[in-house]
Design an enzyme around this catalytic site. Structure first.
Site, short mmCIF file in Angstrom:
data_model
loop_
_atom_site.label_atom_id
_atom_site.label_comp_id
_atom_site.label_asym_id
_atom_site.label_seq_id
_atom_site.Cartn_x
_atom_site.Cartn_y
_atom_site.Cartn_z
N CYS A 173 0.84 -1.20 0.00
CA CYS A 173 0.00 0.00 0.00
C CYS A 173 0.87 1.25 0.00
O CYS A 173 1.32 1.71 1.05
CB CYS A 173 -0.93 -0.01 1.21
SG CYS A 173 -2.04 1.41 1.24
N CYS A 176 -0.55 4.14 1.96
CA CYS A 176 -0.38 4.04 3.41
C CYS A 176 1.07 4.31 3.82
O CYS A 176 1.34 4.98 4.80
CB CYS A 176 -0.73 2.64 3.92
SG CYS A 176 -2.14 1.87 3.15
N ASP A 177 2.00 3.75 3.07
CA ASP A 177 3.39 3.71 3.55
C ASP A 177 4.38 4.57 2.77
O ASP A 177 5.50 4.80 3.23
CB ASP A 177 3.91 2.25 3.49
CG ASP A 177 3.07 1.31 4.34
OD1 ASP A 177 2.52 1.80 5.34
OD2 ASP A 177 2.98 0.13 4.01
#
Ligand code: NAP
Length: 356
Positions: A173, A176-177
């Site tokens: 992701c 997300c990261d």
């Protein structure tokens, strides 16, 4: 299934942001929800579907509203019950981690009276009411309404090195990261050729010094517009007809490089220096136990059958979060549809004329 269990108002299957948000709303509406949060088995962790969902296997969460950068230690200690503190790993306290966020949501739902069973649902019968479910220990459960919030799991290639470096440079992701310090001004590798791979590469190019897209064919599956945007991006280089052999690195440094080889001639290999490896080869919804019971699309995602509602193909069964959403897939959107599902279930019960 036996007829002896008590009749629940609402059962929530799954315990990610969708499940716990549904539980918070259902509990506050007086529906006394029962959440079947998933079994804490190695198999569930290995498959990427542990209790508390995908956030249980991520590190920092920087994009969930309400959790800015900062040291949350005291708040966590005072909010989460002592018997669950062991779930919170040592964390660098730069904001909320995925597991911390999930423990906070779980505790919030429990505080309002949600009951939790740490098991999987292995069998359902939605053909008549009340709906029936069987858990992994053989417990029979009956309910007037059900909210499915079992989420989806990211697909990985299945390499041992993907497991070895998970959260140490390996991710599925980018949104997300991708902004984490380890990726900033460093090269990264994305595998896949669909819209996700294009979108993730484009996003990563804002932080990384260079993004390699490794794709097994000589043509992208992605939509033309998104593929062209990636091809036009000067920071993105595509390695066509290529496959990932191994992710290389060390326990201390995490991912340091990725070895790829040609799909046309396996003897041709190349080692790409990279601080990160992002799998963008699709997701699999956790709906195996629902096959034949609820309508799904061709990829196994549950179908929402009424626009802007969380209804499924069975009246009284609702779906929330990634299990029915292969597009947005964010913690905050999952939480949003969890809230919607609880309100939909409450309204359904309010007008329900079934003779229980
Ligand atoms: P996808 O469309 O199924 O694409 C998966 C990609 O991964 C394909 O290019 C596939 O290669 C590759 N792949 C699959 N298994 C592989 C393996 N074992 N080894 C190497 N490569 C492998 O999945 P997605 O990109 O996650 O998209 C899912 C859905 O969400 C799509 O409908 C997409 O349009 C949508 N989406 C939309 C947006 C947007 O509009 N902003 C953004 C993201 C996703 P092949 O092409 O060779 O099969």
């Amino acid at each position: 299934m036996s007829e002896e269990s008590t009749l629940e108002e609402v059962v929530i299957i799954g315990s990610g942001p969708a499940g716990w948000t549904a539980a918070i709303y259902a509990a506050r509406a007086g529906m006394k929800p029962l959440c079947i949060e998933g079994e804490n088995t190695q198999e569930n962790w290995d498959l990427g579907r542990p209790p508390q969902g995908q956030l249980a296997i991520t590190t920092e969460v920087e994009n969930f509203p309400g959790f800015p950068h900062g040291d949350l230690s005291e708040y966590l200690k005072s909010s989460i019950s002592e018997d669950r503190q062991y779930m919170l790993s040592e964390h660098q306290k730069a904001g909320a981690s995925g597991p911390e966020l999930m423990e906070l949501m779980r505790q919030q739902a429990i505080n309002f009276g949600t009951r939790a069973i740490t098991e999987d649902v292995v069998e359902v019968d939605f053909s008549q009411r009340p709906f029936k479910m069987k858990t992994s220990s053989g417990q029979d459960i009956q309910s007037k309404t059900v909210i499915i919030a079992t989420g989806a799991r990211a697909n990985y290639l299945g390499l041992d090195s993907e497991k070895q470096f998970k959260n140490a440079g390996v991710s599925a992701c980018a949104v997300c990261d991708g902004a984490l310090p380890r990726f900033r001004d460093n090269p990264v590798v994305v595998v896949g050729g669909g819209d996700s791979a294009m979108e993730e590469s484009d996003y990563l190019s804002k932080f990384a010094s260079k993004v390699y897209i490794v794709h097994r064919r000589e043509e992208f599956r992605a939509s033309k517009v998104m593929a062209q945007r990636a091809l036009d991006n000067p920071k993105i280089e595509v390695k066509w007809n290529s496959t990932i052999d191994e992710i290389l690195g060390s326990d201390e440094a995490g991912v340091q490089s990725v070895r790829i080889s040609s799909t046309e001639d396996e003897s041709q290999t190349e080692e790409l220096e990279a601080a990160g490896y992002f799998a963008a080869i699709g997701h699999t919804p956790n709906t195996e136990f629902l096959k034949g019971h609820l309508e799904m699309n061709e990829k196994g995602y549950l179908k929402w059958t009424v626009p802007f509602r969380t209804n499924t193909s069975v009246e009284g069964v609702f779906a929330a979060g990634d299990v029915a959403d292969d597009n947005y897939r964010q913690a905050v959107t999952a939480a949003g549809t969890g809230c919607m599902a609880a309100l939909d279930a409450e309204r359904f019960l309010g007008v329900d004329t079934h003779n229980w």
